[in-house]
Design a protein around this motif. Structure first.
Motif, PDB file in Angstrom:
ATOM      1  N   ALA A 119      95.426  18.707  -0.075  1.00  0.00           N
ATOM      2  CA  ALA A 119      94.018  18.794  -0.536  1.00  0.00           C
ATOM      3  C   ALA A 119      93.973  18.318  -2.216  1.00  0.00           C
ATOM      4  CB  ALA A 119      93.486  20.046  -0.079  1.00  0.00           C
ATOM      5  N   GLU A 120      92.712  18.112  -2.591  1.00  0.00           N
ATOM      6  CA  GLU A 120      92.439  17.679  -3.934  1.00  0.00           C
ATOM      7  C   GLU A 120      91.058  18.125  -4.255  1.00  0.00           C
ATOM      8  OE1 GLU A 120      94.073  14.230  -7.251  1.00  0.00           O
ATOM      9  OE2 GLU A 120      93.742  13.722  -4.911  1.00  0.00           O
ATOM     10  N   TRP A 121      91.156  18.929  -5.421  1.00  0.00           N
ATOM     11  CA  TRP A 121      89.679  19.259  -6.040  1.00  0.00           C
ATOM     12  C   TRP A 121      89.845  18.973  -7.415  1.00  0.00           C
ATOM     13  CZ3 TRP A 121      85.257  21.433  -3.998  1.00  0.00           C
ATOM     14  CH2 TRP A 121      85.200  21.559  -2.486  1.00  0.00           C
ATOM     15  N   LYS A 122      88.874  18.563  -8.035  1.00  0.00           N
ATOM     16  CA  LYS A 122      88.710  18.271  -9.362  1.00  0.00           C
ATOM     17  C   LYS A 122      87.573  18.664 -10.045  1.00  0.00           C
ATOM     18  CE  LYS A 122      92.642  15.915  -9.459  1.00  0.00           C
ATOM     19  NZ  LYS A 122      92.535  14.269  -9.534  1.00  0.00           N
ATOM     20  N   LEU A 146      98.781  20.462 -11.090  1.00  0.00           N
ATOM     21  CA  LEU A 146      97.528  20.430 -12.134  1.00  0.00           C
ATOM     22  C   LEU A 146      97.408  19.310 -12.768  1.00  0.00           C
ATOM     23  CD1 LEU A 146      94.945  21.838 -12.872  1.00  0.00           C
ATOM     24  CD2 LEU A 146      96.232  23.559 -14.004  1.00  0.00           C
ATOM     25  N   HIS A 147      96.553  18.277 -12.696  1.00  0.00           N
ATOM     26  CA  HIS A 147      96.721  17.331 -13.724  1.00  0.00           C
ATOM     27  C   HIS A 147      95.184  16.550 -14.139  1.00  0.00           C
ATOM     28  CE1 HIS A 147      96.568  15.773  -9.618  1.00  0.00           C
ATOM     29  NE2 HIS A 147      95.787  14.566 -10.139  1.00  0.00           N
ATOM     30  N   GLY A 148      94.971  15.777 -14.776  1.00  0.00           N
ATOM     31  CA  GLY A 148      93.917  14.759 -15.267  1.00  0.00           C
ATOM     32  C   GLY A 148      93.933  13.469 -15.155  1.00  0.00           C
ATOM     33  N   HIS A 149      92.846  12.649 -15.063  1.00  0.00           N
ATOM     34  CA  HIS A 149      93.024  11.273 -15.079  1.00  0.00           C
ATOM     35  C   HIS A 149      91.708  10.563 -15.633  1.00  0.00           C
ATOM     36  CE1 HIS A 149      91.266  10.461 -11.125  1.00  0.00           C
ATOM     37  NE2 HIS A 149      92.036  11.400 -10.742  1.00  0.00           N
ATOM     38  N   GLY A 150      91.515   9.616 -16.224  1.00  0.00           N
ATOM     39  CA  GLY A 150      90.295   9.213 -16.619  1.00  0.00           C
ATOM     40  C   GLY A 150      90.257   8.232 -17.657  1.00  0.00           C
ATOM     41  N   ASP A 151      89.416   6.941 -17.715  1.00  0.00           N
ATOM     42  CA  ASP A 151      89.434   5.927 -18.808  1.00  0.00           C
ATOM     43  C   ASP A 151      90.925   5.613 -19.060  1.00  0.00           C
ATOM     44  OD1 ASP A 151      88.120   4.471 -20.672  1.00  0.00           O
ATOM     45  OD2 ASP A 151      88.263   5.895 -22.242  1.00  0.00           O
ATOM     46  N   GLY A 152      91.657   5.341 -17.989  1.00  0.00           N
ATOM     47  CA  GLY A 152      93.042   4.770 -18.210  1.00  0.00           C
ATOM     48  C   GLY A 152      94.003   5.685 -18.596  1.00  0.00           C
ATOM     49  N   GLN A 153      93.632   6.994 -18.851  1.00  0.00           N
ATOM     50  CA  GLN A 153      94.669   7.956 -19.210  1.00  0.00           C
ATOM     51  C   GLN A 153      95.132   8.952 -17.976  1.00  0.00           C
ATOM     52  OE1 GLN A 153      93.829   9.473 -23.461  1.00  0.00           O
ATOM     53  NE2 GLN A 153      91.691   8.685 -22.738  1.00  0.00           N
ATOM     54  N   ILE A 170      92.289  25.079 -18.268  1.00  0.00           N
ATOM     55  CA  ILE A 170      92.299  24.027 -18.564  1.00  0.00           C
ATOM     56  C   ILE A 170      91.425  23.298 -19.770  1.00  0.00           C
ATOM     57  CG2 ILE A 170      91.916  21.518 -17.509  1.00  0.00           C
ATOM     58  CD1 ILE A 170      91.967  22.752 -14.908  1.00  0.00           C
ATOM     59  N   VAL A 171      92.288  22.796 -20.671  1.00  0.00           N
ATOM     60  CA  VAL A 171      91.503  22.266 -21.715  1.00  0.00           C
ATOM     61  C   VAL A 171      91.506  20.748 -21.928  1.00  0.00           C
ATOM     62  CG1 VAL A 171      91.381  22.020 -24.283  1.00  0.00           C
ATOM     63  CG2 VAL A 171      91.740  24.075 -23.308  1.00  0.00           C
ATOM     64  N   ALA A 172      90.498  19.937 -21.468  1.00  0.00           N
ATOM     65  CA  ALA A 172      90.475  18.525 -21.219  1.00  0.00           C
ATOM     66  C   ALA A 172      90.748  17.789 -22.533  1.00  0.00           C
ATOM     67  CB  ALA A 172      89.067  18.153 -20.692  1.00  0.00           C
ATOM     68  N   GLY A 173      91.655  16.883 -22.451  1.00  0.00           N
ATOM     69  CA  GLY A 173      92.408  16.167 -23.196  1.00  0.00           C
ATOM     70  C   GLY A 173      91.457  15.116 -23.715  1.00  0.00           C
ATOM     71  N   PHE A 174      90.865  14.881 -22.533  1.00  0.00           N
ATOM     72  CA  PHE A 174      89.895  13.645 -22.587  1.00  0.00           C
ATOM     73  C   PHE A 174      88.866  13.518 -21.303  1.00  0.00           C
ATOM     74  CE2 PHE A 174      93.950  12.764 -20.379  1.00  0.00           C
ATOM     75  CZ  PHE A 174      93.439  12.545 -19.310  1.00  0.00           C
ATOM     76  N   ALA A 175      87.786  12.609 -21.580  1.00  0.00           N
ATOM     77  CA  ALA A 175      86.725  12.611 -20.401  1.00  0.00           C
ATOM     78  C   ALA A 175      87.363  12.317 -19.054  1.00  0.00           C
ATOM     79  CB  ALA A 175      85.774  11.900 -20.626  1.00  0.00           C
ATOM     80  N   GLY A 176      87.155  13.006 -17.998  1.00  0.00           N
ATOM     81  CA  GLY A 176      87.753  12.531 -16.738  1.00  0.00           C
ATOM     82  C   GLY A 176      87.678  13.539 -15.577  1.00  0.00           C
ATOM     83  N   GLU A 177      88.532  13.447 -14.707  1.00  0.00           N
ATOM     84  CA  GLU A 177      88.749  14.434 -13.546  1.00  0.00           C
ATOM     85  C   GLU A 177      89.932  15.395 -13.740  1.00  0.00           C
ATOM     86  OE1 GLU A 177      88.201  12.480  -9.950  1.00  0.00           O
ATOM     87  OE2 GLU A 177      85.864  11.828 -10.051  1.00  0.00           O
ATOM     88  N   HIS A 178      89.616  16.593 -13.720  1.00  0.00           N
ATOM     89  CA  HIS A 178      90.879  17.625 -14.138  1.00  0.00           C
ATOM     90  C   HIS A 178      90.980  18.519 -12.865  1.00  0.00           C
ATOM     91  CE1 HIS A 178      91.181  16.057 -18.354  1.00  0.00           C
ATOM     92  NE2 HIS A 178      89.945  15.692 -18.081  1.00  0.00           N
ATOM     93  N   GLY A 179      92.241  18.742 -12.286  1.00  0.00           N
ATOM     94  CA  GLY A 179      92.138  19.559 -11.158  1.00  0.00           C
ATOM     95  C   GLY A 179      93.644  19.637 -10.508  1.00  0.00           C
ATOM     96  N   TRP A 180      93.470  19.960  -9.222  1.00  0.00           N
ATOM     97  CA  TRP A 180      94.577  19.995  -8.479  1.00  0.00           C
ATOM     98  C   TRP A 180      94.697  19.053  -7.227  1.00  0.00           C
ATOM     99  CZ3 TRP A 180      91.007  23.520 -10.080  1.00  0.00           C
ATOM    100  CH2 TRP A 180      91.323  24.397 -11.058  1.00  0.00           C
TER     101      TRP A 180
END
Length: 207
Positions: A119-122, A146-153, A170-180
């Protein structure tokens, strides 16, 4: 048929005799009441006869048993009242605590993973936003990423193997989806609950 001889007027009791019989019966009833019934039933022995023949002791025992039964009944009622008050108090406390807990965590999800399932929730977050989380695993263990991705990062915050729970921020390093991302590597179903709160736009199922 047998013929009975009717009594003559001379053979019938007079009014005086009837009155005397009535008085004797009443006096006898009072004597029985005072010497037998009162001592045997209530422990009251005004003449002392009941004590002499053992009836007064019987009455005292009955009276004592009745008093003890009444005292037990009153104690049971008081105990029931106290139990009801305690149950009401703890019910109110538990309800208040649950309501406070529900208000504390902004979102919550619970799902079950069969063996080998994932399963994956963000969280949808902007750069610099932060969110707190708690994770509970029941019935077994899970592996998670536990990871994040968005805008090519992309970024990995934490990985867990054989986990039964976790918590953190979680402190977002960039705009996008961050979760498990979770996967059940056990041989039985496991149930996962995740609670989140903080700065984010949405908490969504990303499967």
């Amino acid at each position: 048929m047998f013929n009975s001889k009717k009594p003559t007027l001379e053979e019938l009791p007079s009014s005086a005799e009837l009155l005397r019989s009535t008085i004797i019966a009443a006096v006898s009833a009072v004597a029985i009441l005072v010497t037998v019934v009162l001592p045997a039933e209530y422990g009251i022995d005004p003449t002392g006869v009941g004590g002499a023949i053992g009836l007064a002791e019987m009455g005292e025992i009955k009276t004592q048993l009745a008093e003890e039964a009444e005292a037990d009944r009153q104690m049971d009622e008081a105990s029931d009242d106290q139990s009801s008050l305690v149950n009401d108090f703890f019910g109110l406390f538990a309800g208040t605590a649950h309501a406070q807990e529900a208000e504390t965590w902004r979102d919550e999800t619970t799902f079950t993973l069969a063996p080998g399932a994932s399963a994956e929730w963000k969280l949808v977050m902007e750069e610099g936003q932060s969110a707190e989380y708690r994770m509970f695993v029941e019935g077994g263990r899970v592996n998670f990423d536990l990871h994040g991705h968005g805008d090519g990062q992309s970024i990995t915050y934490e990985k867990g193997r054989g986990s039964t729970g976790d918590e953190g921020r979680i402190v977002a390093g960039f705009a996008g989806e961050h979760g498990w991302f979770w996967r059940n590597r056990d041989d039985s179903d496991v149930t996962v609950t995740v609670q989140v709160r903080g700065d984010y736009a949405e908490f969504k199922n990303a499967n």
